[in-house]
Scaffold this motif. Structure first.
Motif, short mmCIF file in Angstrom:
data_model
loop_
_atom_site.label_atom_id
_atom_site.label_comp_id
_atom_site.label_asym_id
_atom_site.label_seq_id
_atom_site.Cartn_x
_atom_site.Cartn_y
_atom_site.Cartn_z
N UNK A 190 3.16 -2.63 7.66
CA UNK A 190 3.63 -1.26 7.84
C UNK A 190 4.70 -0.98 6.80
N UNK A 191 5.12 0.25 6.68
CA UNK A 191 6.26 0.58 5.83
C UNK A 191 7.51 -0.05 6.43
N UNK A 192 8.33 -0.66 5.60
CA UNK A 192 9.62 -1.20 6.03
C UNK A 192 10.70 -0.43 5.28
N UNK A 193 11.57 0.27 6.02
CA UNK A 193 12.62 1.07 5.40
C UNK A 193 13.98 0.67 5.91
N UNK A 194 14.97 1.17 5.25
CA UNK A 194 16.36 0.90 5.59
C UNK A 194 17.19 1.26 4.39
N UNK A 195 17.92 0.30 3.85
CA UNK A 195 18.57 0.48 2.56
C UNK A 195 17.52 0.14 1.51
N UNK A 196 16.76 1.15 1.08
CA UNK A 196 15.58 0.92 0.26
C UNK A 196 14.34 0.83 1.14
N UNK A 197 13.22 0.51 0.52
CA UNK A 197 11.98 0.41 1.29
C UNK A 197 11.01 -0.54 0.60
N UNK A 198 10.06 -1.02 1.39
CA UNK A 198 9.00 -1.90 0.92
C UNK A 198 7.71 -1.45 1.59
N UNK A 199 6.66 -1.26 0.78
CA UNK A 199 5.42 -0.66 1.28
C UNK A 199 4.29 -1.67 1.32
N UNK A 200 3.31 -1.44 2.21
CA UNK A 200 2.14 -2.31 2.24
C UNK A 200 1.37 -2.30 0.92
N UNK A 201 0.57 -3.32 0.73
CA UNK A 201 -0.24 -3.45 -0.48
C UNK A 201 -1.28 -2.33 -0.54
N UNK A 202 -1.39 -1.71 -1.71
CA UNK A 202 -2.42 -0.68 -1.92
C UNK A 202 -3.63 -1.25 -2.64
N UNK A 203 -3.58 -2.53 -2.95
CA UNK A 203 -4.59 -3.14 -3.81
C UNK A 203 -4.03 -3.43 -5.18
N UNK A 204 -3.01 -2.65 -5.56
CA UNK A 204 -2.34 -2.86 -6.85
C UNK A 204 -1.04 -3.63 -6.69
N UNK A 205 -0.60 -3.82 -5.43
CA UNK A 205 0.68 -4.48 -5.16
C UNK A 205 1.49 -3.71 -4.16
N UNK A 206 2.69 -4.19 -3.88
CA UNK A 206 3.59 -3.59 -2.89
C UNK A 206 4.72 -2.89 -3.63
N UNK A 207 4.93 -1.62 -3.33
CA UNK A 207 5.98 -0.86 -4.00
C UNK A 207 7.31 -1.09 -3.28
N UNK A 208 8.36 -1.37 -4.08
CA UNK A 208 9.73 -1.47 -3.57
C UNK A 208 10.58 -0.40 -4.25
N UNK A 209 11.45 0.24 -3.50
CA UNK A 209 12.27 1.29 -4.09
C UNK A 209 13.57 1.44 -3.33
N UNK A 210 14.38 2.28 -3.84
CA UNK A 210 14.29 3.03 -5.08
C UNK A 210 15.69 3.10 -5.65
N UNK A 211 15.79 3.47 -6.92
CA UNK A 211 17.10 3.65 -7.53
C UNK A 211 17.48 5.13 -7.52
N UNK A 212 18.77 5.40 -7.65
CA UNK A 212 19.30 6.76 -7.76
C UNK A 212 20.28 6.74 -8.92
N UNK A 213 19.89 7.32 -10.04
CA UNK A 213 20.70 7.22 -11.26
C UNK A 213 21.21 8.60 -11.63
#
Length: 621
Positions: free
Chosen positions: A492-515
């Motif tokens: 499932x989606x894991x959120x908090x300070x940032x987030x980590x997403x399930x695999x889409x087939x291309x990998x798991x997205x981790x985010x995010x920065x604020x610049x």
């Protein structure tokens, strides 16, 4: 909000001695002993002159107090279906303080819906929303029939409804059992919505009710009753609301949408689904880059607030609208409802969180508290803390979603950079940097994020919008982590300070920065160090140490941010025909479908899918 928040109280199923559906709270039955369909047809349809009154109309809107099982709506829908001279669009707004849960509603409709309504009843139950306060938009017949359900106290909701009502069904429990549903302030708030010639009908018939209707602005009289009752009440609005004239036929209307990102694509789809011709002008495409190309995945998770503030209400409405609007999209463009575990910021927040959930009293299948062990089990990975689980949390693939929205029949996408807008004899002209006309239309929507500020400025239209003038661009970056480095990734989606997403087939997205103050939005080692640290913080000590920042793929883009982090959406008061939809910040997915439907509903004369206090908060200023 904090002092006025009242949790929703669902209906309790009960039956009287004759087996009729009964409300223990009000000591009254839900429909006439002589039959719900007969009452709906005789009292509410014929009492409002239907179906004759809607013939020759492009659209017709009904407002109801007391939804119950929805049998009046189902009878109205059936009458619309059966009438060859029906209006092209039928809308109902219905207010219900004590809605049934989906399972109860489905079971009760299976038992109580008359046979002619059974098929429609099954469709209603299948689309029934979670029991959350606020407005819920349901669509049937490919959008030609809409039901806007207001869950909550009618006294609080009625002043926040925006609609142009042609007929009223007053179907609350009996005045002596539930007097607040029949009092003059509520009736006045309903009368405010009346279109010229609006009618009203109810089975209730007392002199006190007729006097209250008269005081609210209706001319009321008795009519022959139904089902053993001598009389019922019918009425006509004395004056119509100060509403804009009914909209022209949508099929003949053309809109320009500037920007082909999440904002513009959501608006283009919403208008095209209603028959509009939409031209989307996009600067990034002019440079050979589609918006969000390479943005593999993002999360769509609502916000919780103990006082259910505007941001929480908007995000909840946006989440529900996105799921309803996008669920039928082809392939990977549709959201994946995988749920979201949102972790507490620290281990000491559990008590405050439990108190918030108890105050809100939202359904447990929509949001519930989870311990660290339960959160880890849901994610399929060891997580650092517990938190809450949103059952309808979604993973969305923006690089697939946006093209699918723009592929809606009626939408044409043109690569072009709009520099400024000028008024034309009919509407607006969009001009490029050489001042050549790119396109023109009566309706223009600026949905090009931070770029909207420059267009408004160059057009001499920014000065009356001090908040919009403060809009700034904020760079952000996400990182693509090989699923193998995470044991396949979270379920499932894991959120908090940032987030980590399930695999889409291309990998798991981790985010995010604020610049802040970035000269460009780019992928780099510094940003990847931030995103990997955030992901590791969700998973606990030692996670992801083997990954080297700067060696991984990713995506970078811009957010347009306004003070208060709420968007600016609406028509510009000083520039009729020109609309703004910008400042979506980190909530582009939350706002896309909702704001598209908000703008399209206003342009088409539909009931608004959003309460007026929320619309006012996001109005451009």
């Amino acid at each position: 909000m904090s002092s006025s928040y009242v949790p929703l109280t669902p209906a309790v199923v009960g039956f009287d001695a004759q087996g009729r559906l009964y409300s223990p709270a009000y000591g009254d039955v839900y429909h006439s002993p002589s039959g719900a369909l007969g009452q709906a047809e005789q009292v509410f349809l014929r009492g409002n002159g239907l179906p004759e009154r809607w013939r020759g109309r492009g659209a017709f809107t009904v407002c109801e107090t007391g939804f119950g099982l929805g049998l009046n709506f189902l009878a109205l829908w059936r009458a619309w279906r059966d009438d060859p001279q029906r209006p092209r669009r039928l809308h109902m707004v219905s207010l219900e303080a004590h809605p049934f849960g989906r399972e109860d509603l489905a079971a009760l409709l299976a038992r109580h819906a008359p046979e002619p309504l059974a098929g429609l009843a099954a469709q209603l139950a299948a689309r029934w929303p979670p029991l959350l306060p606020g407005l819920h938009r349901l669509e049937f017949e490919a959008g030609a029939v809409t039901l806007t359900l207001g869950f909550g106290d009618a006294q609080a909701l009625a002043p926040r409804i925006a609609a142009r009502v042609d007929a009223y069904f007053l179907d609350g429990f009996a005045p002596e059992r539930n007097p607040r549903m029949w009092d003059t302030p509520l009736l006045r708030n309903l009368a405010r919505l009346a279109a010229p010639g609006a009618t009203l009908a109810t089975w209730a018939c007392t002199g006190e009710l007729r006097r209250a209707l008269q005081a609210a602005g209706f001319e009321a009289r008795r009519a022959p009753g139904y089902g053993g009752k001598w009389h019922m009440t019918v009425a006509t609005a004395s004056v119509g609301a100060d509403a804009a004239p009914a909209a022209a036929d949508d099929d003949a209307r053309h809109a320009l949408v500037v920007g082909a990102g999440l904002a513009g694509a959501g608006i283009a789809q919403a208008l095209a689904l209603r028959g509009w011709r939409v031209t989307v002008l996009d600067a990034a495409l002019g440079q050979g880059e589609a918006a969000h190309a390479g943005h593999v995945a993002a999360a769509l998770t609502p916000v919780l607030a103990r006082d259910d503030n505007a941001r929480a209400r908007l995000s909840r409405a946006g989440s529900g609208r996105a799921l309803a609007r996008w669920a039928g999209l082809p392939g990977g463009a549709a959201p994946r409802v995988c749920g979201t575990v949102q972790l507490d910021r620290d281990a000491g927040r559990a008590a405050a969180l439990a108190d918030t959930l108890a105050t809100l009293a939202f359904p447990a299948d929509w949001v519930r508290a989870v311990s660290q062990d339960e959160a880890s089990a849901l994610a399929g990975l060891p997580l650092a803390r517990g938190g809450v689980f949103f059952g309808q949390g979604m993973l969305v693939q923006p690089s697939l979603l946006i093209p699918a929205l723009l592929a809606t029949p009626g939408v044409r996408v043109v690569p072009a950079q709009v520099a400024r807008l000028t008024r034309a004899a009919s509407g607006w002209c969009a001009r490029d940097g050489a001042d050549s006309i790119l396109a023109q239309a009566d309706t223009v929507v600026l949905a090009n994020a931070f770029g909207a500020r420059a267009v408004l400025d160059a057009s001499g239209l920014l000065a009356p919008l001090p908040r919009v003038a403060q809009m700034h661009a904020l760079a952000g970056e996400v990182t693509l982590i090989p699923a193998a480095a995470l044991g396949g990734g979270p379920r499932c989606v894991v959120g908090g300070e940032g987030y980590l997403l399930p695999d889409t087939g291309a990998g798991c997205v981790a985010g995010s920065t604020y610049v802040h103050g970035a000269a460009e939005a780019r992928v780099g080692a510094e940003g990847q160090r931030v995103t990997l640290d955030k992901a590791a913080g969700l998973l606990g000590a030692g996670a992801l140490r083997a990954l080297a920042p700067g060696t991984l793929p990713g995506w970078a883009g811009w957010r347009a941010v306004l003070p208060g982090r709420l968007p600016a959406v609406g028509e510009l008061a000083h520039a009729p025909g020109l609309w703004l939809a910008a400042g979506y910040a980190s909530r582009g997915l939350s706002w896309s479908a909702l704001m598209g439907d908000l703008i399209a509903a206003r342009l088409g004369g539909e009931p608004s899918p959003l309460e007026t206090d929320l619309s006012a908060l996001i109005a451009p200023r």
